[in-house]
Design an enzyme around this catalytic site. Structure first.
Site, PDB file in Angstrom:
ATOM      1  N   ARG A  41       0.833  -1.200   0.000  1.00 31.12           N
ATOM      2  CA  ARG A  41       0.000   0.000   0.000  1.00 31.12           C
ATOM      3  C   ARG A  41       0.868   1.251   0.000  1.00 31.12           C
ATOM      4  NH1 ARG A  41      -1.844   0.861   4.392  1.00 31.12           N
ATOM      5  NH2 ARG A  41      -1.234  -0.985   5.554  1.00 31.12           N
TER       6      ARG A  41
ATOM      7  N   TYR B 253      -1.501  -3.599  -6.972  1.00 37.37           N
ATOM      8  CA  TYR B 253      -1.211  -4.409  -5.780  1.00 37.37           C
ATOM      9  C   TYR B 253      -2.221  -4.231  -4.636  1.00 37.37           C
ATOM     10  CZ  TYR B 253       1.734  -7.381  -2.916  1.00 37.37           C
ATOM     11  OH  TYR B 253       2.219  -8.443  -2.190  1.00 37.37           O
TER      12      TYR B 253
ATOM     13  N   LYS C 235      -9.562  -2.227   1.597  1.00 39.59           N
ATOM     14  CA  LYS C 235      -9.339  -1.082   2.492  1.00 39.59           C
ATOM     15  C   LYS C 235     -10.114   0.156   2.039  1.00 39.59           C
ATOM     16  CE  LYS C 235      -6.297  -3.628   4.547  1.00 39.59           C
ATOM     17  NZ  LYS C 235      -6.283  -4.052   5.927  1.00 39.59           N
TER      18      LYS C 235
ATOM     19  N   HIS D  81     -10.693  -2.430  11.385  1.00 39.61           N
ATOM     20  CA  HIS D  81      -9.594  -3.276  10.893  1.00 39.61           C
ATOM     21  C   HIS D  81      -9.405  -4.424  11.887  1.00 39.61           C
ATOM     22  CE1 HIS D  81      -5.073  -3.361   9.483  1.00 39.61           C
ATOM     23  NE2 HIS D  81      -5.801  -4.220   8.822  1.00 39.61           N
TER      24      HIS D  81
ATOM     25  N   SER E 299      -1.381  -3.606  10.447  1.00 44.31           N
ATOM     26  CA  SER E 299      -1.023  -4.500   9.345  1.00 44.31           C
ATOM     27  C   SER E 299       0.207  -5.335   9.700  1.00 44.31           C
ATOM     28  CB  SER E 299      -0.723  -3.666   8.097  1.00 44.31           C
ATOM     29  OG  SER E 299      -1.865  -2.900   7.775  1.00 44.31           O
TER      30      SER E 299
ATOM     31  N   CYS F  24       0.571  -7.607  11.966  1.00 43.69           N
ATOM     32  CA  CYS F  24       0.806  -7.752  13.408  1.00 43.69           C
ATOM     33  C   CYS F  24       0.031  -8.921  14.011  1.00 43.69           C
ATOM     34  CB  CYS F  24       0.475  -6.458  14.138  1.00 43.69           C
ATOM     35  SG  CYS F  24       1.680  -5.163  13.783  1.00 43.69           S
TER      36      CYS F  24
ATOM     37  N   ASP G 132      -9.415  -9.665   8.708  1.00 36.28           N
ATOM     38  CA  ASP G 132      -8.915  -8.310   8.427  1.00 36.28           C
ATOM     39  C   ASP G 132      -9.933  -7.194   8.664  1.00 36.28           C
ATOM     40  OD1 ASP G 132      -6.503  -6.960   7.496  1.00 36.28           O
ATOM     41  OD2 ASP G 132      -7.669  -6.341   5.753  1.00 36.28           O
TER      42      ASP G 132
ATOM     43  N   ARG H 202       2.092 -12.141  -0.510  1.00 39.69           N
ATOM     44  CA  ARG H 202       0.784 -12.507   0.046  1.00 39.69           C
ATOM     45  C   ARG H 202       0.128 -13.636  -0.727  1.00 39.69           C
ATOM     46  NH1 ARG H 202      -1.726  -8.807   4.020  1.00 39.69           N
ATOM     47  NH2 ARG H 202      -0.120  -7.284   4.487  1.00 39.69           N
TER      48      ARG H 202
HETATM   49  P1  GTP Z   1      -2.453  -7.690   7.481  1.00 40.55           P
HETATM   50  O1  GTP Z   1      -2.965  -8.722   6.535  1.00 40.55           O
HETATM   51  O2  GTP Z   1      -1.351  -6.873   6.917  1.00 40.55           O
HETATM   52  O3  GTP Z   1      -3.537  -6.824   8.044  1.00 40.55           O
HETATM   53  O4  GTP Z   1      -1.688  -8.483   8.679  1.00 40.55           O
HETATM   54  P2  GTP Z   1      -2.162  -9.398   9.913  1.00 40.55           P
HETATM   55  O5  GTP Z   1      -2.472  -8.534  11.083  1.00 40.55           O
HETATM   56  O6  GTP Z   1      -3.195 -10.355   9.476  1.00 40.55           O
HETATM   57  O7  GTP Z   1      -0.815 -10.174  10.298  1.00 40.55           O
HETATM   58  P3  GTP Z   1      -0.414 -11.735  10.171  1.00 40.55           P
HETATM   59  O8  GTP Z   1      -1.265 -12.620  11.022  1.00 40.55           O
HETATM   60  O9  GTP Z   1      -0.329 -12.076   8.744  1.00 40.55           O
HETATM   61  O10 GTP Z   1       1.037 -11.732  10.821  1.00 40.55           O
HETATM   62  C1  GTP Z   1       2.085 -10.967  10.327  1.00 40.55           C
HETATM   63  C2  GTP Z   1       3.395 -11.452  10.840  1.00 40.55           C
HETATM   64  O11 GTP Z   1       3.394 -11.498  12.281  1.00 40.55           O
HETATM   65  C3  GTP Z   1       3.754 -12.854  10.340  1.00 40.55           C
HETATM   66  O12 GTP Z   1       5.081 -12.866   9.912  1.00 40.55           O
HETATM   67  C4  GTP Z   1       3.561 -13.716  11.560  1.00 40.55           C
HETATM   68  O13 GTP Z   1       4.422 -14.809  11.552  1.00 40.55           O
HETATM   69  C5  GTP Z   1       3.845 -12.766  12.733  1.00 40.55           C
HETATM   70  N1  GTP Z   1       3.059 -13.162  13.934  1.00 40.55           N
HETATM   71  C6  GTP Z   1       1.736 -13.413  13.982  1.00 40.55           C
HETATM   72  N2  GTP Z   1       1.340 -13.808  15.220  1.00 40.55           N
HETATM   73  C7  GTP Z   1       2.454 -13.799  15.979  1.00 40.55           C
HETATM   74  C8  GTP Z   1       2.715 -14.126  17.362  1.00 40.55           C
HETATM   75  O14 GTP Z   1       1.825 -14.484  18.133  1.00 40.55           O
HETATM   76  N3  GTP Z   1       3.996 -13.984  17.772  1.00 40.55           N
HETATM   77  C9  GTP Z   1       4.992 -13.577  16.944  1.00 40.55           C
HETATM   78  N4  GTP Z   1       6.220 -13.471  17.441  1.00 40.55           N
HETATM   79  N5  GTP Z   1       4.797 -13.289  15.633  1.00 40.55           N
HETATM   80  C10 GTP Z   1       3.549 -13.398  15.163  1.00 40.55           C
HETATM   81  C1  SPV Z   2      -2.925  -4.406   5.292  1.00 42.91           C
HETATM   82  O1  SPV Z   2      -1.931  -3.775   4.894  1.00 42.91           O
HETATM   83  O2  SPV Z   2      -3.473  -4.179   6.401  1.00 42.91           O
HETATM   84  C2  SPV Z   2      -3.474  -5.487   4.459  1.00 42.91           C
HETATM   85  C3  SPV Z   2      -2.934  -5.669   3.107  1.00 42.91           C
HETATM   86  O3  SPV Z   2      -4.393  -6.172   4.887  1.00 42.91           O
HETATM   87  S1  SPV Z   2      -3.639  -4.602   1.934  1.00 42.91           S
HETATM   88  O4  SPV Z   2      -4.867  -5.200   1.446  1.00 42.91           O
HETATM   89  O5  SPV Z   2      -2.668  -4.442   0.828  1.00 42.91           O
HETATM   90  O6  SPV Z   2      -3.920  -3.328   2.529  1.00 42.91           O
HETATM   91 MN    MN Z   3      -4.945  -5.508   7.098  1.00 47.45          MN
END
Ligand code: GTP
Ligand code: SPV
Ligand code: MN
Length: 640
Positions: A109, A248, A257, A277, A299, A301, A324, A415
């Site tokens: 983004r 993208y 979003k 979110h 994002s 996290c 999400d 992704r």
């Molecule tokens: P967006 O799709 O961008 O909104 O992200 P999201 O909030 O869905 O994050 P996602 O679950 O994909 O996790 C992102 C990163 O954080 C990955 O590399 C995970 O491995 C890491 N992660 C997720 N949960 C944990 C956790 O409990 N502990 C740690 N150390 N890392 C974590």
């Molecule tokens: C984020 O960045 O929080 C995402 C990926 O979930 S995107 O759809 O590219 O914003």
């Molecule tokens: Mn997101």
């Protein structure tokens, strides 16, 4: 001279005529005739027909094609993109799945190019880039003019949320990217089914998208057309979106979003609901009792991981509704009901593995699009953290890669796009138009210090303040410095379609009747990312986060200080409950102590930073947020 147009989804050539051709089924634009017969057959909604005609006049594509949203259409488009080099078909172990490599300058983004265009600058707030709507339209018009030359304009009617739900909303996106079409087919309920249920006068959110790369006659197309100039623009007062230059993720899949958060948050403020979110999950305890929980983390996290988690504690179950986005409305019984407006996952690949997120791996074993991951010699995908590194691979830039190369094989924001219902942990209510009642809301961020593993608010006002005080170390999900701490209230900084001060006020206004306050979800805050002196995570995370969810669940049933201890910042698990959290876990007493250490200087410094951050909202900052800061300061000085 011959011209092309699409008629009943077949391309016909028509001889040019010198006399102007008038037809109720199409439009002449310059010397080009567009058949909108296909669209008119599918809908009698004149607003859609008129809007699509106008976009065609402006963007001047060679053809118009109305997407039906079928599986056959998806596979047909993917195979075509294999032929032109956009996609690579993966091996038969991953049926109907493809890899795309983006332009190296179009990987996430672009927050600096994202605008909220309201008549009054103050209404967009200091949290958004702003331009006057008319000035923005004047800027964008010449960019969109002729932007689809040499390409097809695809028309996608889509529903955010289950068809027929009174919480759902409809959009129509036009795009010149078949890759965007295939992603939108997975991420939304898209195609004929949406037009079929729309009435003649129904409104929709118009979403105009182009990659901004018109093709001259005979010009060879790039594998990932895009433009170095990018604009991701929202007109919340008109409820419209225009996106130029990127193919993208959130820049281009406008239902995500742009619609479901930026436009929807503005709609939600007006109409008294919440567009957030947040993931949504169902949590069942070892006695068979079930509660629904929503969680907002910035994002990359951990939302996808938490939403699909396999609990390590025996007898407990997590089921997935969304990873999400969450739309919540307060119903007559006083409770907040949530739907996931999406139909798929657009998940972060790196770090996803059989041990961290087995459900995600199963969800992406078919019908999945991968973007910017690595390709193995046997035509499968790989990314850092999936498994031991392959001896060699093709990296996300399309170059030969070996582990000794020293660069990541997959882009950190690579992704997968996969259908929601392929997730083994999918909740039976994922498609329920009524939504599910939420018992707890969890905020969180990536904080290597200061913030304990989990704490709970005293009440809704305090919880709103906790959400508002979210700060997190930045990730690769957007441009910016990875690791830099930034304020990201409710994980909505890049997604709130209006002034964040008004957004806090809106959150506070949800608790509008003392008689039903106790029907609102309890509010918590978690931090999986606290680190020790050696910069190692203190908490194992992933499936072990079920221990924290258990405390959250139990606190929803608890009265007063059961299992909890009141501190300056809120309730934290009591000593007994902390023991329960660590029971059977290979974690040292020191680590557990550190996870719940509240350091006075760190908290005062965080509060100072919050005071400074919130100043920019001026008189839009609700007094209640200032009250909460003052009360927190008093409690810190008294109790820490
Ligand atoms: P967006 O799709 O961008 O909104 O992200 P999201 O909030 O869905 O994050 P996602 O679950 O994909 O996790 C992102 C990163 O954080 C990955 O590399 C995970 O491995 C890491 N992660 C997720 N949960 C944990 C956790 O409990 N502990 C740690 N150390 N890392 C974590
Ligand atoms: C984020 O960045 O929080 C995402 C990926 O979930 S995107 O759809 O590219 O914003
Ligand atoms: Mn997101």
């Amino acid at each position: 001279m011959l011209k092309n147009f699409i008629f009943k989804s077949k391309v016909f050539n028509v001889a040019n005529t010198t006399t102007p051709f008038i037809s109720s089924n199409g439009v002449w634009i310059g010397s080009r005739f567009y058949s909108i017969e296909q669209l008119k057959k599918k809908t009698n909604n004149q607003k859609i027909i008129k809007w699509v005609e106008e976009q065609a006049k402006l963007c001047k594509p060679d053809n118009i094609y109305v997407c039906d949203g079928s599986e056959q259409e998806f596979t047909k488009f993917c195979n075509k993109m294999v032929d032109n080099g956009t996609l690579t078909k993966l091996n038969s172990k991953r049926p109907n799945s493809f890899l795309a490599r983006s332009d190296p300058n179009d990987v996430a983004r672009v927050e600096s190019r994202t605008y909220i265009c309201t008549k009054n600058k103050e209404d967009a707030g200091p949290n958004n880039n702003w331009m006057d709507p008319q000035q923005m339209k004047n800027t964008l018009k010449p960019l969109f003019d002729g932007s689809m030359k040499g390409r097809t304009m695809y028309v996608m009617p889509f529903s955010m949320g289950p068809l027929g739900s009174d919480i759902s909303h409809v959009g129509v996106q036009v795009t010149d990217s078949p890759f965007v079409v295939c992603n939108m087919k997975i991420m939304t309920r898209m195609g004929d089914q949406v037009l079929n249920q729309m009435k003649e006068n129904d409104d929709f959110v118009p979403c105009l998208h182009t990659v901004g790369a018109p093709l001259e006659k005979g010009q060879k197309d790039s594998h990932w057309p895009c433009n170095t100039t990018k604009y991701i623009v929202h007109f919340p007062e008109e409820r419209a979106i225009q996106s130029f230059g990127s193919g993208y993720g959130g820049n281009a899949l406008l239902g995500k979003k742009c619609f479901s958060l930026r436009i929807a948050s503005a709609m939600a403020k007006e109409d008294g609901w919440l567009a957030e979110h947040m993931l949504i999950l169902g949590l069942t305890n070892d006695k068979g009792e079930k509660k629904y929980i929503a969680a907002a983390f910035p994002s990359a996290c951990g939302k996808t991981n938490l939403a699909m988690m396999l609990p390590t504690i025996p007898g407990w179950k997590v089921e997935t509704l969304g990873d999400d986005i969450n739309w919540m409305v307060r119903k007559k019984d006083g409770r907040l009901y949530a739907i996931n407006p999406e139909n798929g996952f657009f998940g972060v690949a790196p770090g996803t593995s059989a041990s961290s997120n087995p459900n995600a791996l199963k969800a992406i074993d078919r019908n999945t699009l991968f973007t910017n991951v690595a390709l193995t010699p046997d035509n499968d995908v790989w990314w850092e953290g999936l498994s031991p590194a392959p001896q060699k691979a093709i990296d996300w830039k399309g170059q030969e890669w070996t582990p000794s190369k020293g660069t990541p094989a997959a882009h950190p924001n690579s992704r997968f796009t996969a259908p929601l219902n392929q997730c083994p942990s999918i909740d039976p209510a994922w498609d329920d138009p009524k939504g599910v009642p939420i018992s707890a809301i969890i905020f969180g961020g990536r904080r290597s210090s200061t913030i304990p593993l989990v704490y709970e608010s005293f009440n809704w006002k305090h919880g709103t303040f906790m959400g508002a005080s979210t700060a997190s170390e930045q990730t690769a999900a957007a441009e910016g410095t990875v690791g830099a701490l930034r304020h990201d209230p409710m994980a909505m900084l890049p997604f709130c379609g209006y002034n964040m001060g008004d957004y806090f006020k809106h959150w506070l206004s949800i608790d509008n009747d003392p008689a039903t306050s106790n029907k609102l979800p309890k509010i918590f805050y978690v931090n999986w990312f606290r680190k020790d002196k050696n910069k190692k995570f203190l908490w194992p995370g992933f499936g072990e986060n079920s221990r924290v969810l258990r405390w959250v669940f139990d606190r929803c049933n608890a009265k007063g200080e059961e299992k909890a201890e009141a501190t300056a910042i809120g309730y934290i698990p009591s000593k007994e409950a902390q023991k329960e959290l660590a029971d059977g876990l290979d974690i040292s007493k020191d680590a557990m102590r550190e996870l719940f250490t509240l350091n006075k200087d760190e908290w005062l410094s965080d509060l100072q930073s919050m005071r400074k951050y919130t100043q920019q909202f001026g008189n839009r900052l609700p007094n209640e947020i200032t009250n909460q800061m003052n009360k927190l300061e008093d409690r810190i000085n008294k109790d820490l």
